[in-house]
Design a protein around this motif. Structure first.
Motif, PDB file in Angstrom:
ATOM      1  N   ALA A   1      55.428  33.496  35.031  1.00 30.52           N
ATOM      2  CA  ALA A   1      54.857  34.552  34.186  1.00 30.52           C
ATOM      3  C   ALA A   1      53.344  34.576  34.282  1.00 30.52           C
ATOM      4  N   VAL A   2      52.719  33.401  34.271  1.00 29.84           N
ATOM      5  CA  VAL A   2      51.262  33.332  34.350  1.00 29.84           C
ATOM      6  C   VAL A   2      50.759  33.941  35.660  1.00 29.84           C
ATOM      7  N   ARG A   3      51.487  33.711  36.742  1.00 29.16           N
ATOM      8  CA  ARG A   3      51.057  34.263  38.044  1.00 29.16           C
ATOM      9  C   ARG A   3      50.997  35.783  38.026  1.00 29.16           C
ATOM     10  N   LYS A   4      51.805  36.423  37.185  1.00 31.17           N
ATOM     11  CA  LYS A   4      51.837  37.882  37.112  1.00 31.17           C
ATOM     12  C   LYS A   4      50.922  38.437  36.024  1.00 31.17           C
TER      13      LYS A   4
ATOM     14  N   TRP B   1      47.884  23.817  34.325  1.00 27.40           N
ATOM     15  CA  TRP B   1      46.506  24.238  34.548  1.00 27.40           C
ATOM     16  C   TRP B   1      46.257  24.730  35.974  1.00 27.40           C
ATOM     17  N   PRO B   2      46.800  24.092  37.026  1.00 27.09           N
ATOM     18  CA  PRO B   2      46.551  24.614  38.376  1.00 27.09           C
ATOM     19  C   PRO B   2      46.966  26.076  38.551  1.00 27.09           C
TER      20      PRO B   2
ATOM     21  N   ARG C   1      44.025  32.600  37.186  1.00 25.88           N
ATOM     22  CA  ARG C   1      44.107  33.894  36.501  1.00 25.88           C
ATOM     23  C   ARG C   1      42.881  34.091  35.614  1.00 25.88           C
ATOM     24  N   ALA C   2      42.691  35.315  35.154  1.00 27.99           N
ATOM     25  CA  ALA C   2      41.624  35.582  34.189  1.00 27.99           C
ATOM     26  C   ALA C   2      41.966  34.878  32.883  1.00 27.99           C
TER      27      ALA C   2
END
Length: 376
Positions: free
Chosen positions: A146-149, A167-168, A173-174
């Motif tokens: 989800a974070v990648r998107k 964290w990596p 992401r922003a």
């Protein structure tokens, strides 16, 4: 019940009001605050209690609940939840997901053209074990997907983000640190006080990760018969179950320790007005709304030094930090801050209100959402 054809923001999480947790309260206060300011807000969540309606409007927020087929540890099986979330996201400008959440990857992939904001509250926590380690790995993978998107990732602080297992992924992401919204709970009456002795308080879900057994051990090492320990929080409807039986064994026959159960409304204000020191002995924590609420009433906290949960104490200089699982250090710190003079308490309260009070968190959310919509 009538509802808007489109929403400005759809909020997605597993548990929502009337369930109480730090994550749930953060999501609720933000959603209701935006609704007060004229935003059309929907919340999609699981119907964790079958008695709750499938759809209702709470304080201006349209709440949609998906049926639950089965419960699994702290979560549940709800195939309808990501489907419902996807449908609402298709009718929204922004999808705001609160993580950790095992359905996160599916919902992020099915959001359509909506901008995706992810608030990553904390790494998922389960007691150690082979099965639980596998479960945590699976949740982490869903959160990373989800974070990648995400168009924007929000955390309580940059320190919390840097201390996360994922964290990596977050760092690519922003990232926008916004502390959780905190209520000013001042103005209560000391109705829970019992005498003039030192009163120490804890408030939160009665669960393993809160480390309450270490607080009880620290308190029982204080010989003062006039001292009191107030432990407030839900021990009946906690996701994954409560460790209240273990804690009652830890308390033994010490009459100075009181379990109050879940407090709401004015009773919360009265709780803070009744204590001299607040303790947050968690072994897993990312911010600790309750410690900030205590600060804003002039009550100093003693908090375990974990990435994120130590941020309010470091930012204000109000309170003390101790290592997790260390009753001796916790006891010493509690007795130390109990001696803080009134002027130090007043200064600490002022610093906490300035940093975390009012609508600071809501202002930051609204500005970020407006920018994502191209309407600063």
């Amino acid at each position: 019940m009538s509802q808007p054809h489109r929403f400005d923001v759809t909020v997605m999480l597993d548990y929502y009001a009337p369930y109480v947790s730090g994550l749930t309260e953060s999501a609720r206060l933000t959603a209701e605050g935006l609704a007060r300011r004229g935003w059309k807000v929907a919340v999609v969540c699981a119907r964790h209690d079958p008695a709750l309606p499938r759809h209702e409007v709470l304080h201006g927020v349209h709440v949609f609940r998906a049926p639950v087929l089965a419960r699994v540890s702290r979560g549940f099986l709800s195939p309808a939840l990501p489907v419902l979330a996807g449908k609402l996201a298709a009718r929204s400008d922004i999808l705001h997901m609160h993580l950790p959440n095992p359905e996160a990857a599916f919902v992020a992939a099915a959001r359509g053209p909506a901008k995706l904001v992810v608030t990553y509250h904390i790494d998922a926590f389960l007691p150690d074990g082979v099965v639980n380690r596998l479960g945590l790995w699976a949740v982490d993978q869903a959160c990373k997907a989800a974070v990648r998107k995400a168009d924007l990732v929000i955390t309580n602080s940059e320190e919390q983000a840097r201390g996360s297992r994922i964290w990596p992924t977050i760092r690519r992401r922003a990232l926008l640190p916004i502390p959780s919204p905190c209520l000013d709970r001042s103005g209560g009456e000391p109705r829970l006080r019992d005498g003039d002795g030192l009163h120490i308080g804890f408030m939160g879900r009665i669960t393993v990760e809160k480390g309450i057994e270490y607080l009880i051990r620290a308190f029982r090492a204080i010989p003062d018969p006039a001292a009191r320990l107030l432990i407030a929080g839900d021990d009946r409807s906690v996701a994954g179950g409560s460790n209240i039986a273990q804690l009652r064994r830890e308390a033994g026959d010490d009459p100075r320790i009181r379990f109050t159960g879940l407090l709401r409304g004015q009773a919360v204000r009265d709780f803070y007005a009744s204590i001299d020191v607040f303790a947050l002995p968690s072994i897993a924590e990312s911010f600790g709304i309750v410690q900030v609420e205590a600060m804003m009433t002039g009550v100093p906290p003693v908090t375990t030094e974990l990435p994120g949960s130590d941020y309010p104490v470091k930012a204000t200089g109000f309170g003390r930090l101790v290592p997790p699982r260390d009753p001796a250090a916790l006891r010493a710190a509690l007795l130390e801050v109990a001696r803080l003079p009134a002027e130090d308490r007043a200064a600490g309260r002022e610093a906490a209100v300035k940093l975390f009070g009012g609508e600071t968190s809501l202002d930051a959310h609204e500005e970020a959402f407006r920018r994502l919509r191209g309407r600063p």
